[in-house]
Design a protein around this motif. Sequence first.
Motif, PDB file in Angstrom:
ATOM      1  N   THR A 259      34.772  36.702  46.610  1.00  0.00           N
ATOM      2  CA  THR A 259      33.850  37.666  47.218  1.00  0.00           C
ATOM      3  C   THR A 259      33.640  38.928  46.373  1.00  0.00           C
ATOM      4  O   THR A 259      32.832  39.773  46.757  1.00  0.00           O
ATOM      5  CB  THR A 259      34.382  38.103  48.594  1.00  0.00           C
ATOM      6  OG1 THR A 259      35.672  38.732  48.424  1.00  0.00           O
ATOM      7  CG2 THR A 259      34.532  36.912  49.530  1.00  0.00           C
ATOM      8  N   ILE A 260      34.385  39.075  45.283  1.00  0.00           N
ATOM      9  CA  ILE A 260      34.324  40.284  44.437  1.00  0.00           C
ATOM     10  C   ILE A 260      34.580  41.542  45.270  1.00  0.00           C
ATOM     11  O   ILE A 260      33.983  42.595  45.043  1.00  0.00           O
ATOM     12  CB  ILE A 260      32.984  40.394  43.678  1.00  0.00           C
ATOM     13  CG1 ILE A 260      32.543  39.026  43.160  1.00  0.00           C
ATOM     14  CG2 ILE A 260      33.094  41.343  42.498  1.00  0.00           C
ATOM     15  CD1 ILE A 260      31.244  39.040  42.397  1.00  0.00           C
ATOM     16  N   GLY A 261      35.441  41.426  46.267  1.00  0.00           N
ATOM     17  CA  GLY A 261      35.787  42.586  47.076  1.00  0.00           C
ATOM     18  C   GLY A 261      34.812  42.893  48.187  1.00  0.00           C
ATOM     19  O   GLY A 261      35.046  43.798  48.983  1.00  0.00           O
ATOM     20  N   GLY A 262      33.699  42.197  48.272  1.00  0.00           N
ATOM     21  CA  GLY A 262      32.686  42.472  49.280  1.00  0.00           C
ATOM     22  C   GLY A 262      32.786  41.519  50.460  1.00  0.00           C
ATOM     23  O   GLY A 262      33.750  40.774  50.576  1.00  0.00           O
ATOM     24  N   ALA A 266      34.652  44.770  52.343  1.00  0.00           N
ATOM     25  CA  ALA A 266      35.363  44.111  53.444  1.00  0.00           C
ATOM     26  C   ALA A 266      36.594  43.365  52.955  1.00  0.00           C
ATOM     27  O   ALA A 266      37.523  43.135  53.739  1.00  0.00           O
ATOM     28  CB  ALA A 266      34.434  43.156  54.189  1.00  0.00           C
ATOM     29  N   THR A 267      36.615  42.951  51.697  1.00  0.00           N
ATOM     30  CA  THR A 267      37.779  42.245  51.142  1.00  0.00           C
ATOM     31  C   THR A 267      38.335  42.990  49.936  1.00  0.00           C
ATOM     32  O   THR A 267      38.860  42.384  49.009  1.00  0.00           O
ATOM     33  CB  THR A 267      37.399  40.805  50.741  1.00  0.00           C
ATOM     34  OG1 THR A 267      36.334  40.841  49.781  1.00  0.00           O
ATOM     35  CG2 THR A 267      36.959  40.002  51.953  1.00  0.00           C
ATOM     36  N   GLU A 268      38.216  44.304  49.960  1.00  0.00           N
ATOM     37  CA  GLU A 268      38.733  45.121  48.859  1.00  0.00           C
ATOM     38  C   GLU A 268      40.241  45.290  48.995  1.00  0.00           C
ATOM     39  O   GLU A 268      40.756  45.653  50.049  1.00  0.00           O
ATOM     40  CB  GLU A 268      38.062  46.490  48.861  1.00  0.00           C
ATOM     41  CG  GLU A 268      38.326  47.307  47.609  1.00  0.00           C
ATOM     42  CD  GLU A 268      37.476  46.857  46.437  1.00  0.00           C
ATOM     43  OE1 GLU A 268      37.944  45.962  45.695  1.00  0.00           O
ATOM     44  OE2 GLU A 268      36.367  47.368  46.273  1.00  0.00           O
ATOM     45  N   PHE A 269      40.958  45.005  47.900  1.00  0.00           N
ATOM     46  CA  PHE A 269      42.401  45.224  47.826  1.00  0.00           C
ATOM     47  C   PHE A 269      42.681  46.183  46.680  1.00  0.00           C
ATOM     48  O   PHE A 269      41.792  46.495  45.877  1.00  0.00           O
ATOM     49  CB  PHE A 269      43.145  43.909  47.606  1.00  0.00           C
ATOM     50  CG  PHE A 269      43.133  42.980  48.786  1.00  0.00           C
ATOM     51  CD1 PHE A 269      44.193  42.970  49.689  1.00  0.00           C
ATOM     52  CD2 PHE A 269      42.065  42.127  49.007  1.00  0.00           C
ATOM     53  CE1 PHE A 269      44.190  42.125  50.785  1.00  0.00           C
ATOM     54  CE2 PHE A 269      42.045  41.274  50.101  1.00  0.00           C
ATOM     55  CZ  PHE A 269      43.104  41.276  50.989  1.00  0.00           C
ATOM     56  N   LEU A 270      43.917  46.635  46.587  1.00  0.00           N
ATOM     57  CA  LEU A 270      44.250  47.563  45.513  1.00  0.00           C
ATOM     58  C   LEU A 270      43.999  46.933  44.141  1.00  0.00           C
ATOM     59  O   LEU A 270      43.541  47.604  43.218  1.00  0.00           O
ATOM     60  CB  LEU A 270      45.709  48.003  45.630  1.00  0.00           C
ATOM     61  CG  LEU A 270      46.017  49.047  46.705  1.00  0.00           C
ATOM     62  CD1 LEU A 270      47.512  49.365  46.728  1.00  0.00           C
ATOM     63  CD2 LEU A 270      45.232  50.322  46.450  1.00  0.00           C
ATOM     64  N   GLY A 271      44.313  45.644  44.003  1.00  0.00           N
ATOM     65  CA  GLY A 271      44.110  44.989  42.713  1.00  0.00           C
ATOM     66  C   GLY A 271      42.650  44.957  42.309  1.00  0.00           C
ATOM     67  O   GLY A 271      42.302  45.276  41.159  1.00  0.00           O
TER      68      GLY A 271
END
Length: 318
Positions: A259-262, A266-271
């Motif tokens: 998802t590339i953090g999207g 919505a799927t953003e993590f520290l990494g």
Amino acid sequence: MTSTTSRKTGARRPSSTAPPSPGRSRKGALRPSGIPWIMPAFVFVVGLLYFCIGETGYLSTLDWDGTSPTPTPVGLENYQRILQDPIFWQAIWHTVIFFIVTFTAQTAIGFVFAALLHSKVKLGAVYKVIVFTPVVIAPATMAPVFRQMFAADGQLNWALDHIGLGFLSQPWLAQSGTAMPVIMFITVWNFTGLTFVLYYAAMGQIDPETLEAARTDGASNIRTLVSIVWPGVRGTTVALGMLSVIGALKTFDVPYLVTIGGPNYATEFLGTYIYRISIPSAHVGYGAALSIMLLILALAGAIAIAVRANRKDSETGV
């Protein structure tokens, strides 16, 4: 001539088989013989790992784009910025939810699979291979498969349409409410095999006589699992908890590749956040500060689980 002189003077040749002096043997006994074996690992850990941590700590005090020859020192400004960064706190919240759900699911499924395969099951070796196979699949290989599967026109929605559940069809990866559950599902599928293997090995260390005594006393299989097997693998559960905390904080590959953090973080993590800040956005100093925060949180989480486990062992007298 030489032998005559030696007899006259009473001199004695030194014997080649003479025992070493007490001082020399004592000194040799005190010499740590294991140092040459641990030196490569010691040099690697201290010389490389800690150096990198120190270098990252230094970079976290700079305002630098990674290429400029003159970075600007900013002190602790990057850390103050982190505390006011809403995306950072959103990533922390995602990490907490991600850890709770994935750790619970992997523990439950891995424990049940290990208990089932410790019983007399036909083709048990085949089942072990099937359960463990996802662990060895590279995320870069499986990510496109799951991205296609959960797409709006993917196989999941196709299957739902053909079994009369078309009303459940939706763009799973394009919605904030469903993207994170998909990432959790992929992670559980990917790493439950590792949990299973560790639990399977731990169950093999439980005294068979204890299990036999429980069955003799009339304990059911469920009662035996809850009262004997589960407490017997508690050390493995603690270790898995520590690994899960660190793994959740380091999560990068699955959410980035799927998802590339999207969408909309919505799927953003520290990494994933550290990567986007450091590489595409070229804020290396701020990314280094985020990396130090990740290290601190990972150590704090692992230590907290270990301390809690030790305190519980002390209370129960284990």
